[in-house]
Motif scaffolding. Structure first.
Motif, short mmCIF file in Angstrom:
data_model
loop_
_atom_site.label_atom_id
_atom_site.label_comp_id
_atom_site.label_asym_id
_atom_site.label_seq_id
_atom_site.Cartn_x
_atom_site.Cartn_y
_atom_site.Cartn_z
N LEU A 15 35.24 29.30 12.93
CA LEU A 15 34.50 27.96 12.94
C LEU A 15 33.14 28.18 12.92
N ILE A 16 32.25 29.00 13.60
CA ILE A 16 31.10 29.14 13.73
C ILE A 16 30.56 29.35 12.15
N GLU A 17 31.31 30.49 11.47
CA GLU A 17 30.79 30.77 9.94
C GLU A 17 31.30 29.75 9.33
N GLY A 18 31.96 28.67 9.35
CA GLY A 18 32.24 27.56 8.49
C GLY A 18 33.73 27.98 7.88
N ASN A 19 34.42 29.03 8.34
CA ASN A 19 35.83 29.36 7.95
C ASN A 19 35.64 29.73 6.32
N PRO A 20 34.86 30.54 6.09
CA PRO A 20 34.77 30.85 4.51
C PRO A 20 35.99 31.27 3.96
N SER A 21 36.98 31.55 4.69
CA SER A 21 38.14 32.10 3.98
C SER A 21 39.17 30.98 3.50
N LYS A 22 39.07 29.71 4.35
CA LYS A 22 39.66 28.63 4.16
C LYS A 22 41.00 28.79 4.69
N ARG A 23 41.31 29.56 5.40
CA ARG A 23 42.71 29.96 6.01
C ARG A 23 43.03 28.94 6.97
N PRO A 24 44.28 28.53 7.41
CA PRO A 24 44.43 27.75 8.58
C PRO A 24 43.91 28.46 9.80
N LEU A 25 43.33 27.54 10.50
CA LEU A 25 42.88 28.08 11.95
C LEU A 25 44.00 27.82 13.14
N ASN A 26 44.04 28.82 13.90
CA ASN A 26 44.74 28.89 15.21
C ASN A 26 44.28 27.91 16.09
N LYS A 27 44.85 26.77 16.25
CA LYS A 27 44.17 25.80 17.22
C LYS A 27 44.82 26.04 18.61
N ARG A 28 45.70 27.09 18.69
CA ARG A 28 46.36 27.53 20.09
C ARG A 28 46.20 28.90 20.63
N GLU A 29 44.65 29.39 19.94
CA GLU A 29 44.18 30.42 20.39
C GLU A 29 43.81 30.55 22.09
N PRO A 30 44.27 31.70 22.58
CA PRO A 30 43.71 31.63 24.21
C PRO A 30 42.12 31.50 24.24
N LYS A 31 41.85 31.17 25.19
CA LYS A 31 40.45 30.91 25.58
C LYS A 31 40.10 31.30 26.86
N PRO A 32 39.67 32.53 27.21
CA PRO A 32 39.61 33.08 28.33
C PRO A 32 38.48 32.43 29.20
N PRO A 33 38.35 32.32 30.40
CA PRO A 33 37.34 31.88 31.04
C PRO A 33 36.12 32.60 30.84
N SER A 34 34.78 31.74 30.68
CA SER A 34 33.48 32.56 30.58
C SER A 34 33.22 32.83 32.00
N GLY A 35 32.51 33.73 32.12
CA GLY A 35 31.91 34.22 33.40
C GLY A 35 31.60 36.03 33.40
N ARG A 36 30.99 36.27 34.41
CA ARG A 36 30.46 37.59 34.59
C ARG A 36 31.46 38.57 35.09
N PRO A 37 32.00 39.42 34.17
CA PRO A 37 32.99 40.48 34.72
C PRO A 37 32.20 41.29 35.81
N ALA A 38 32.96 41.93 36.52
CA ALA A 38 32.49 42.86 37.65
C ALA A 38 32.38 44.22 36.92
N CYS A 39 31.39 44.88 37.33
CA CYS A 39 31.21 46.26 36.70
C CYS A 39 32.02 47.20 37.43
N PRO A 40 32.76 48.02 36.65
CA PRO A 40 33.97 48.99 37.15
C PRO A 40 33.31 49.98 38.21
N ARG A 41 33.91 50.42 39.02
CA ARG A 41 33.15 51.43 40.06
C ARG A 41 33.21 52.76 39.47
N TRP A 42 34.51 52.98 38.64
CA TRP A 42 34.55 54.04 37.94
C TRP A 42 33.45 54.95 36.92
N LEU A 43 32.65 53.83 36.32
CA LEU A 43 31.86 54.06 35.30
C LEU A 43 30.83 55.07 36.03
N THR A 44 30.26 55.96 34.94
CA THR A 44 29.24 56.74 35.18
C THR A 44 27.98 56.13 35.60
#
Length: 158
Positions: A15-44
């Protein structure tokens, strides 16, 4: 057998790009909640540093969701692995000799190159490279704010 070609773009990006391919858009695409994910403790330690560096940038770009934790962790860990491999290359060089005298590329070069491939893929997914941002236009979150709703939310009744 997997699909050929690049992975499909999310509907929001199309949508942001203006759908240059003109293919049908998925109107039921999941929309995850916005927010700050927690940093995993196991990262180096180096991966955690990259997490702390990149998280505010992604938040300001208005693309981060709670569902992005694993992808962001993988990006940060690949970044840390790349840094470690580059430091080893600086210390030991690109080429070494085997015990039998053959000259060969050190494994750090392969690790650095593979880590860069992973970083590039995730950087593109998150819009962290100039080319991946070139076609994107992010909506202004202030544009559609309703002052009355903001006032109600501030009073605890919304």
């Amino acid at each position: 057998m997997g699909k050929r070609g690049p992975p499909p773009k999310p509907t929001g990006i199309r949508l942001i790009e203006g759908n240059p391919s003109k293919r049908p858009l998925n109107k039921r695409e999941p929309k995850p909640p916005s927010g700050r994910p927690a940093c995993p403790r196991w990262l180096t330690l180096e991966a955690k540093r990259e997490w702390r560096r990149i998280l505010p940038i992604l938040e300001k770009m208005n693309i981060l969701t709670l569902a992005d934790r694993a992808a962001l962790a993988a990006y940060c860990q690949a970044y840390a692995r790349w840094r470690e491999a580059e430091e080893a290359i600086q210390k030991y060089g690109l080429i070494g000799k085997t015990p039998s005298g053959y000259v060969q590329q050190l494994p750090y070069v392969t690790i650095a190159n593979k880590s860069l491939q992973i970083i590039r893929a995730f950087a593109s997914d998150f819009g962290l490279s100039p080319s991946s941002r070139s076609g994107l236009v992010v909506e202004d979150p202030e544009k559609d704010k309703n002052p009355f709703e903001e006032w109600k939310r501030g009073r605890g009744s919304g």
